[in-house]
Design a protein around this motif. Structure first.
Motif, PDB file in Angstrom:
ATOM      1  N   PHE B  21      10.242  -7.351  22.342  1.00 41.64           N
ATOM      2  CA  PHE B  21       8.917  -7.345  21.695  1.00 41.64           C
ATOM      3  C   PHE B  21       8.986  -6.671  20.331  1.00 41.64           C
ATOM      4  CE2 PHE B  21       4.554  -5.903  20.911  1.00 41.64           C
ATOM      5  CZ  PHE B  21       3.883  -7.113  21.059  1.00 41.64           C
ATOM      6  N   ARG B  22       9.786  -5.582  20.264  1.00 42.01           N
ATOM      7  CA  ARG B  22       9.951  -4.895  18.972  1.00 42.01           C
ATOM      8  C   ARG B  22      10.473  -5.876  17.916  1.00 42.01           C
ATOM      9  NH1 ARG B  22      13.835  -3.356  16.040  1.00 42.01           N
ATOM     10  NH2 ARG B  22      15.396  -3.789  17.635  1.00 42.01           N
ATOM     11  N   VAL B  25       7.747  -7.942  16.676  1.00 44.61           N
ATOM     12  CA  VAL B  25       6.878  -7.158  15.795  1.00 44.61           C
ATOM     13  C   VAL B  25       7.508  -7.044  14.408  1.00 44.61           C
ATOM     14  CG1 VAL B  25       5.874  -4.876  15.364  1.00 44.61           C
ATOM     15  CG2 VAL B  25       5.795  -5.851  17.657  1.00 44.61           C
ATOM     16  N   GLU B  26       8.813  -6.726  14.375  1.00 41.00           N
ATOM     17  CA  GLU B  26       9.505  -6.602  13.083  1.00 41.00           C
ATOM     18  C   GLU B  26       9.403  -7.917  12.297  1.00 41.00           C
ATOM     19  OE1 GLU B  26      10.340  -3.901  11.833  1.00 41.00           O
ATOM     20  OE2 GLU B  26      10.377  -2.611  13.604  1.00 41.00           O
ATOM     21  N   LYS B  29       5.168  -8.351  11.600  1.00 36.00           N
ATOM     22  CA  LYS B  29       4.244  -7.253  11.264  1.00 36.00           C
ATOM     23  C   LYS B  29       3.581  -7.447   9.897  1.00 36.00           C
ATOM     24  CE  LYS B  29       8.000  -4.304   9.580  1.00 36.00           C
ATOM     25  NZ  LYS B  29       8.860  -3.142   9.850  1.00 36.00           N
ATOM     26  N   LYS B  30       4.345  -7.930   8.926  1.00 34.83           N
ATOM     27  CA  LYS B  30       3.749  -8.077   7.587  1.00 34.83           C
ATOM     28  C   LYS B  30       2.679  -9.152   7.571  1.00 34.83           C
ATOM     29  CE  LYS B  30       7.350  -6.047   4.807  1.00 34.83           C
ATOM     30  NZ  LYS B  30       8.328  -6.178   3.722  1.00 34.83           N
ATOM     31  N   VAL B  32       0.898 -10.274  10.010  1.00 35.20           N
ATOM     32  CA  VAL B  32      -0.259  -9.849  10.792  1.00 35.20           C
ATOM     33  C   VAL B  32      -1.076  -8.808  10.017  1.00 35.20           C
ATOM     34  CG1 VAL B  32      -0.968  -8.614  12.887  1.00 35.20           C
ATOM     35  CG2 VAL B  32       0.706 -10.451  13.037  1.00 35.20           C
ATOM     36  N   TYR B  33      -0.363  -7.856   9.425  1.00 37.36           N
ATOM     37  CA  TYR B  33      -1.066  -6.845   8.628  1.00 37.36           C
ATOM     38  C   TYR B  33      -1.825  -7.509   7.477  1.00 37.36           C
ATOM     39  CZ  TYR B  33      -1.903  -3.395   5.019  1.00 37.36           C
ATOM     40  OH  TYR B  33      -2.508  -2.639   4.048  1.00 37.36           O
ATOM     41  N   GLN B  51      -2.518  -3.412  14.404  1.00 43.02           N
ATOM     42  CA  GLN B  51      -1.873  -2.753  15.545  1.00 43.02           C
ATOM     43  C   GLN B  51      -2.586  -3.121  16.844  1.00 43.02           C
ATOM     44  OE1 GLN B  51      -0.013   0.946  15.425  1.00 43.02           O
ATOM     45  NE2 GLN B  51       1.225   0.119  13.771  1.00 43.02           N
ATOM     46  N   PHE B  54      -1.278  -6.425  17.970  1.00 41.46           N
ATOM     47  CA  PHE B  54       0.032  -6.361  18.627  1.00 41.46           C
ATOM     48  C   PHE B  54      -0.061  -5.760  20.025  1.00 41.46           C
ATOM     49  CE2 PHE B  54       2.165  -6.781  14.371  1.00 41.46           C
ATOM     50  CZ  PHE B  54       2.928  -7.892  14.700  1.00 41.46           C
TER      51      PHE B  54
END
Ligand SMILES: [Zn+2]
Lengths: 177, 181
Positions: B21-22, B25-26, B29-30, B32-33, B51, B54
């Protein structure tokens, strides 16, 4: 294909989201229609402006620490839900809260005003009573003064309070004149 | 990362592999942010909302059936959370550049930076004036460059609806930003 129809398809053309037959039609229309071509160019420019937003970014460190912070939340099973949290401040609830506070405040003020008016009433009563007593007392003093002036020895001498009241009375009379 | 690589990571994550999952996210993450940021124009909100997206994805990954790509599914969660937030927070999103945000263009001279800031604020103001659903389409089509079909999947609407919203949004933006065109 006419200009009106093309205009509606330009957005999809720009995003490469047209099926092939429409794509060919729009393409050939743009080659021959200056008006639609101008429209298309304007759209490209607008997209260019919107794309400037992609340059806005937080610091590198922010993304470096992203997982560490997220992992804490996942491990704790805790989500600080902003989308749920804001429910507290929804326009409806805010209005409801505001109205409730306003109503409570009005009731409170109404209560205060009622108590105050009762107090005023009792104050007026006390004042009226005091006034009556004072009037009676002054009438009694006048009689006593008149009797004294008429040299009636049987009349009791003035006590301290009476003397003070006479002084006050004389002062009042001199002022009235 | 290919769709297949995502799929393998998702399968692992479903079995409780947090490191898988990490990696997801990596990878995302950008994006999604930035969806959350460009919709709210506020760093703190974007941080919380992304967050939250996620965490929700992690908690409900068991219900991800793989009918769409993981990326589409994740975007859908993010957009829904953000739209939900915007509905509750009301229309007035800030248009000033957030203090935690800088414009990645270091070659500019100081007075050009100020001009650039003002331009950014004008653009944000114009985008903010759109209904939230049109705002979402602009974000996904123009800034993420997604095809309308995928946008429709993310937003849970018909492709025609997504295209129509985008057409409307672009027309409005053209009016609002006419002085720059
Ligand atoms: Zn035309």
């Amino acid at each position: 294909m006419d200009c009106r129809k093309v205009e509606k398809l330009l957005s999809r053309y720009l995003d490469n989201s047209l099926n092939e037959s429409s794509l060919d039609e729009v393409k050939s229309h743009l080659d021959s229609c200056e008006k639609c071509m101008t429209e298309f160019n304007a759209m490209v420019k607008i997209d260019g402006l919107v794309k400037l937003k992609a340059k806005e970014t937080p610091s590198k460190e922010y993304f470096e620490n992203y997982w560490r912070r997220l992992e804490d939340k996942i491990d704790n099973g805790h989500i600080y839900s902003l989308s749920e949290q804001k429910r507290l401040f929804s326009p409806f609830l805010a209005r409801f809260a505001f109205n409730s506070i306003l109503a409570a405040l009005l009731i409170f003020l109404g209560g205060l005003l009622y108590i105050h008016s009762q107090q005023i009433k009792s104050l007026q009563f006390v004042q009226e009573e005091t006034h009556k007593t004072m009037t009676r007392y002054l009438a009694h003093l006048r009689t006593k003064i008149d009797m004294k002036e008429g040299i009636q020895s049987s009349v009791q001498p003035f006590d301290k309070i009476e003397k003070a009241a006479i002084m006050q009375l004389k002062y009042q009379q001199s002022k009235d004149i | 990362m290919t769709k297949n690589e995502d799929f393998i990571l998702v399968r692992k994550a479903r079995l409780g592999d947090k490191d898988a999952f990490r990696q997801l996210v990596e990878e995302y993450k950008k994006q999604v942010y930035f969806i959350a940021y460009r919709m709210t124009n506020n760093h703190a909100d974007a941080d919380d909302l992304s967050q939250e997206a996620f965490v929700k994805a992690y908690q409900s990954i068991g219900s991800f059936k793989g009918k769409s790509s993981f990326f589409t599914w994740l975007y859908r969660i993010t957009i829904n959370i953000t739209l939900n937030y915007l509905k509750k927070a009301g229309k007035n999103q800030p248009f000033e550049l957030d203090e935690n945000i800088s414009i990645a263009d270091s070659s500019l001279s100081p007075d050009k930076v100020l001009q650039q800031r003002q331009l950014h604020e004008q653009i944000t103001k114009a985008i903010n004036s759109l209904p939230v659903k049109e705002k979402a389409v602009v974000e996904l089509a123009v800034l993420e460059g997604l095809p309308h079909k995928q946008i429709a999947q993310i937003l849970g609407c018909r492709e025609k609806t997504a295209s129509w919203r985008l057409f409307q949004a672009r027309k409005k933006l053209k009016e609002k930003l006419s002085s720059f065109v």
